[in-house]
Design a protein around this motif. Structure first.
Motif, short mmCIF file in Angstrom:
data_model
loop_
_atom_site.label_atom_id
_atom_site.label_comp_id
_atom_site.label_asym_id
_atom_site.label_seq_id
_atom_site.Cartn_x
_atom_site.Cartn_y
_atom_site.Cartn_z
N TYR A 64 -0.70 -6.32 -15.47
CA TYR A 64 -0.33 -6.52 -14.07
C TYR A 64 1.18 -6.70 -13.91
O TYR A 64 1.90 -6.99 -14.88
N GLY A 65 1.62 -6.59 -12.66
CA GLY A 65 2.98 -6.94 -12.32
C GLY A 65 3.14 -8.46 -12.25
O GLY A 65 2.21 -9.21 -12.58
N GLU A 112 -4.37 4.28 -4.70
CA GLU A 112 -3.28 4.99 -4.02
C GLU A 112 -3.77 5.54 -2.68
O GLU A 112 -4.71 6.33 -2.63
N PRO A 113 -3.16 5.13 -1.58
CA PRO A 113 -3.53 5.72 -0.29
C PRO A 113 -3.36 7.23 -0.32
O PRO A 113 -2.44 7.74 -0.98
N TYR A 114 -4.23 7.94 0.39
CA TYR A 114 -4.11 9.40 0.39
C TYR A 114 -2.75 9.84 0.93
O TYR A 114 -2.18 10.84 0.47
N PHE A 115 -2.21 9.10 1.88
CA PHE A 115 -0.91 9.44 2.44
C PHE A 115 0.24 8.85 1.62
O PHE A 115 1.40 8.86 2.08
N GLY A 116 -0.05 8.34 0.44
CA GLY A 116 0.98 7.82 -0.44
C GLY A 116 1.21 6.33 -0.23
O GLY A 116 0.65 5.69 0.66
N TRP A 137 -8.77 -1.04 7.97
CA TRP A 137 -8.23 0.31 7.87
C TRP A 137 -7.26 0.49 6.70
O TRP A 137 -7.45 1.32 5.83
N ASN A 138 -6.19 -0.34 6.63
CA ASN A 138 -5.07 0.01 5.74
C ASN A 138 -4.41 -1.21 5.10
O ASN A 138 -3.19 -1.33 5.07
N GLU A 139 -5.21 -2.11 4.54
CA GLU A 139 -4.63 -3.30 3.91
C GLU A 139 -3.96 -2.96 2.58
O GLU A 139 -2.82 -3.34 2.34
N TRP A 140 -4.68 -2.37 1.65
CA TRP A 140 -4.20 -1.76 0.43
C TRP A 140 -3.68 -2.71 -0.64
O TRP A 140 -3.89 -2.46 -1.83
N ASN A 164 -0.51 -0.26 -9.37
CA ASN A 164 -1.83 0.25 -8.99
C ASN A 164 -2.86 -0.30 -9.97
O ASN A 164 -2.90 0.09 -11.14
N ILE A 165 -3.70 -1.22 -9.49
CA ILE A 165 -4.67 -1.88 -10.37
C ILE A 165 -5.68 -0.89 -10.95
O ILE A 165 -6.04 -0.98 -12.12
#
Length: 587
Positions: free
Chosen positions: A99-100, A110-114, A323-326, A85-86
């Motif tokens: 970083y990794g 962190e997405p709200y849904f994990g 929407w959800n690239e993350w 998680n940056i």
């Protein structure tokens, strides 16, 4: 073809049945009101959202690369460090984040849904529900890197079909292609379209399935089958865009250009982005032609500018990114000369698509930061684009006996529906070191609400799919109420809370918010039997004067919203969903 959550309207035996999300109201964390536009639904307006389906397909602690079966990968024993998680790394060490590995996927937040995987049915259900409620017609699935991720697509469609069978509304699907286009389009055509796989979930455009791809990828048979448009980023001074005919951007500098099909004078499509790239230094706070020193990603300034342009152009189709690239890969190969507005050299780290809460393009709720602000900003602007119906005024009055006999509710005219099945429990692996996500808070599945009044009282009714659990349960069947024009302080748009602390099956409390806490205002009548519950609230306790008033309300079960209003998204059940409330206008 419009999203049915916006158009489903039924009159059954004289009852007004409200199942339209466009009539719901909400107040977001910034105090912005989301209300119906009230001018009616516009004709032939559609919205698609860039949707990503490869979370977990290419490795966790390290990027394993291509994936022959393109499904979510089983985790290896060595996957113990990710998710990376940056935003958390920057908090720990702003000047030199740890970083990794190079090439590994990093989350901007962190997405709200994990840190979910793309085949998590619980998450797919939440996405389908939220996007349909927002007015999104189609998920434009990302297959731009040549893999079509058929197992994940199958899981999405199978889940959406279950939801549809339960009575919910869900978006359709289409695909966007870029890399290795001939092979990718051939794969899609042979494995999905030619076999008529998921045909009931294809999104049609101009009478044919929509496919976004370079034109050279299509053989004559495919060209006749699809409504195809080429789609990529940026229009100005870009060879691919030409004059805009049959071109759809998925991201473009403000003011965005539009694509057209029949005539240059008839805009067909325009893109609206949450932000652009950290390598172009255009983040969520970018506005008035510059990226400010002082960032305010929670406000959605760039998103709003892009929407303003889209609403001026008023095309047929708006393509939202995203929407959800993350996640984005870590690079240090010198392919970018700038990062975060500063020059960099080969060997220095950069991330192309996403980086932190400022330089990211997801409208999906995030844990902390700006939570669900972008979701409700998106909802508000989709309503401006597509329109929405005014909330019907109610003239009839009813006198209800709160006695556990619900026959007198049968002729009440105002009925609101809620999704069945949204108390679905979660049990699914997460990304990397996240062994499993579980959520068993779904308890009483709310399916219907009714409301009416007489000269002295307002009456509320709610029905659940199965028999109600005991009234002694924690956070049991709570009702939140707001009276329009009430000058008292509000809690996330609501002035009153009913049934926070029931005293028996027949009596409960009504609390008022004073700006810092809820306090008891009085007790009211309640009764329940089987899967039905009714309440009587005197108008004077709500501060209602006169016979005309506007009231917003929502039901909530096993959702500790007072601890965190975000809990309405993922804990227990609420009707309507998330921050939304039903609106009742008495004339």
């Amino acid at each position: 073809m419009k999203t049915l959550s916006l158009i489903l309207f039924a009159c059954i035996q004289g009852l007004i049945v409200y199942a339209q999300a466009d009539t719901w109201v909400a107040t977001d964390a910034l105090g912005r009101k989301i209300i119906p536009e009230s001018n009616g639904l516009k004709k032939d307006k559609y919205v698609g959202v860039f949707y990503f389906i490869w979370h977990g397909a290419h490795g966790y602690d390290r990027n394993i690369g291509s994936n022959a079966i393109q499904s979510v990968r089983a985790k290896e024993l060595s996957d113990t460090a990710s998710p990376y998680n940056i935003s958390e790394m920057l908090i720990r060490n702003p000047s030199n984040p740890k970083y990794g590995p190079v090439g590994a996927f990093h989350y901007w937040g962190e997405p709200y849904f994990g840190y979910y995987l793309s085949d998590d049915e619980w998450v797919i259900r939440k996405h389908g529900q939220m996007l349909a409620d927002a007015g999104v017609d189609v998920l434009i699935l990302d297959v731009t890197n040549a893999a079509i991720y058929l197992p994940q697509v199958t899981k999405i469609v199978e889940t959406f079909r279950k939801m549809q069978d339960e009575g919910s509304i869900v978006p359709k699907i289409a695909f966007i292609v870029n890399s290795n286009p001939e092979r990718t389009v051939s794969n899609l055509y042979e494995r999905i379209y030619k076999k008529e796989l998921f045909k009931d979930f294809w999104f049609y455009w101009k009478g044919k399935p929509l496919l976004l791809c370079p034109p050279e990828a299509l053989i004559p048979e495919m060209r006749a089958f699809f409504s195809s448009r080429q789609s990529w980023a940026w229009s100005k001074d870009q060879d691919w865009f030409e004059d805009g005919k049959d071109k759809w951007t998925w991201l473009d500098h403000t003011p965005q250009s539009y694509g057209w099909h029949e005539s240059k004078d008839k805009p067909e499509q325009i893109s609206v982005a949450v932000a652009e790239h950290p390598t172009t230094n255009i983040g969520r706070s970018f506005h008035n032609g510059k990226e400010p020193e002082q960032k305010h990603p929670e406000r959605g300034l760039y998103f709003e500018e892009q929407w303003k342009r889209a609403l001026q152009v008023d095309p047929e189709f708006v393509f939202i990114t995203g929407w959800n690239e993350w996640v984005a890969m870590r690079f240090n190969n010198g392919a970018s000369e700038e990062f975060l507005g500063k020059p960099i050299q080969k060997g220095e780290n950069f991330f192309v698509d996403l980086y932190n809460d400022e330089y990211s393009r997801d409208a999906e709720p995030v844990m902390g930061a700006f939570n669900d602000n972008y979701y409700y900003q998106m909802v508000a602007n989709i309503r401006k684009f597509k329109g929405s119906r005014p909330v019907t005024s109610n003239h009839k009055t009813d006198k209800i006996k709160v006695d556990g006999n619900f026959s007198d509710w049968r002729n009440v005219e105002t009925v609101f529906r809620d999704d069945r099945g949204d108390t679905f429990h979660r049990k699914h692996p997460g990304w990397g070191r996240i062994k499993e996500y579980t959520n068993v808070t779904g308890r009483n599945d709310i399916i219907e609400s009714r409301i009416t009044c007489d000269s002295e009282n307002v009456y509320f009714y709610v029905k659940t799919k199965d028999a109600l659990t005991s009234w002694t349960d924690k956070n049991w069947m709570q009702l939140f109420v707001a009276i329009e024009g009430n000058e008292n302080p509000h809690w996330n748009g609501f002035n009153f809370l009913v049934n926070a602390k029931p005293t028996s099956k027949l009596a409960t409390d009504l609390q008022l918010f004073d700006g810092s806490k809820w306090f008891l205002q009085g007790n009211i009548k309640m009764n329940s039997e089987g899967n039905e519950l009714e309440l009587l609230v005197p108008k004077k306790m709500l501060g209602i004067k006169g016979q005309q008033f506007t009231l917003d309300f929502k039901w909530s079960d096993n959702s500790p919203a007072q601890e965190n209003v975000m809990n309405w998204l993922d804990k227990g059940d609420s009707a309507p969903n998330g921050r939304f409330a039903y609106r009742f206008i008495k004339k």
